[in-house]
Enzyme design. Structure first.
Site, PDB file in Angstrom:
ATOM      1  N   CYS A 149      -6.720  -4.299   4.004  1.00 19.95           N
ATOM      2  CA  CYS A 149      -7.851  -3.797   3.233  1.00 19.95           C
ATOM      3  C   CYS A 149      -8.923  -4.879   3.184  1.00 19.95           C
ATOM      4  O   CYS A 149      -8.640  -6.033   2.847  1.00 19.95           O
ATOM      5  CB  CYS A 149      -7.395  -3.433   1.821  1.00 19.95           C
ATOM      6  SG  CYS A 149      -8.749  -2.927   0.733  1.00 19.95           S
ATOM      7  N   CYS A 198      -7.786   8.508   9.807  1.00 19.19           N
ATOM      8  CA  CYS A 198      -9.077   8.230  10.428  1.00 19.19           C
ATOM      9  C   CYS A 198      -9.800   7.265   9.487  1.00 19.19           C
ATOM     10  O   CYS A 198     -10.263   7.656   8.416  1.00 19.19           O
ATOM     11  CB  CYS A 198      -9.816   9.554  10.576  1.00 19.19           C
ATOM     12  SG  CYS A 198     -11.304   9.475  11.543  1.00 19.19           S
ATOM     13  N   CYS A 242      -6.417  -1.368  -4.654  1.00 16.72           N
ATOM     14  CA  CYS A 242      -7.754  -1.560  -5.229  1.00 16.72           C
ATOM     15  C   CYS A 242      -8.624  -0.302  -5.198  1.00 16.72           C
ATOM     16  O   CYS A 242      -9.785  -0.348  -5.583  1.00 16.72           O
ATOM     17  CB  CYS A 242      -8.467  -2.714  -4.539  1.00 16.72           C
ATOM     18  SG  CYS A 242      -9.023  -2.338  -2.865  1.00 16.72           S
ATOM     19  N   CYS A 280      -9.244  -6.116  -0.772  1.00 19.87           N
ATOM     20  CA  CYS A 280      -8.215  -6.867  -1.501  1.00 19.87           C
ATOM     21  C   CYS A 280      -7.188  -7.563  -0.626  1.00 19.87           C
ATOM     22  O   CYS A 280      -6.361  -8.322  -1.130  1.00 19.87           O
ATOM     23  CB  CYS A 280      -7.509  -5.963  -2.507  1.00 19.87           C
ATOM     24  SG  CYS A 280      -6.395  -4.741  -1.750  1.00 19.87           S
ATOM     25  N   CYS A 315      -6.961   2.634  -0.501  1.00 27.15           N
ATOM     26  CA  CYS A 315      -6.051   1.515  -0.697  1.00 27.15           C
ATOM     27  C   CYS A 315      -5.382   1.728  -2.058  1.00 27.15           C
ATOM     28  O   CYS A 315      -6.066   1.888  -3.070  1.00 27.15           O
ATOM     29  CB  CYS A 315      -6.798   0.191  -0.668  1.00 27.15           C
ATOM     30  SG  CYS A 315      -5.754  -1.226  -1.112  1.00 27.15           S
TER      31      CYS A 315
END
Length: 130
Positions: free
Chosen positions: A47, A119, A99, A50, A96
């Site tokens: 991510c 995607c 976060c 984070c 995510c």
């Protein structure tokens, strides 16, 4: 997993403008423009907000959609899903789980073994090469 919560202003200060627009404001990058669309480098995609490990390059494939596509996350619990009714259609948003960054969308037209296509916007990812 422990959730990371920050104010919009904190995210704005930490992220570049494009990552903030996409990951924190549910934006999208234009098809075929993301830095990881054609990438075949071995590694783990994290991510961009984070640092949570989300996808492995071994499950990345060319879906022809113009965005990096994966058929499964590293672990089911690292990618959360939510209903997205924007733009006059209903889709499943991929987030995510740590976060709540907007990653992209999940579609039921991917390859075996899952049949799923995650995607994902390149701006929401950070590739850490092996």
């Amino acid at each position: 997993m422990k959730k990371i919560q920050k104010t919009e202003e904190q995210w704005r200060q930490e992220l570049d403008a494009e990552t903030f627009r996409i990951a924190r404001q549910q934006g999208t990058e234009r098809a075929f423009t993301g830095k990881y669309n054609d990438t075949t480098t071995p590694g783990t995609y994290h991510c961009a907000c984070c640092g949570t490990a989300l996808f492995d390059s071994a499950v990345k494939y060319d879906s022809g959609s113009g965005w990096p596509s994966f058929y499964q996350p590293l672990q089911a619990e690292v990618v959360a899903e939510a209903i997205d009714n924007s733009h006059g259609m209903q889709r499943i948003e991929a987030l995510c789980a740590v976060c709540d960054a907007h990653l992209g969308h999940v579609f039921p037209d991917g390859p075996a073994p899952t049949g799923l296509r995650y995607c994902i916007n390149s701006a929401s990812l950070d590739l850490r090469e092996r």
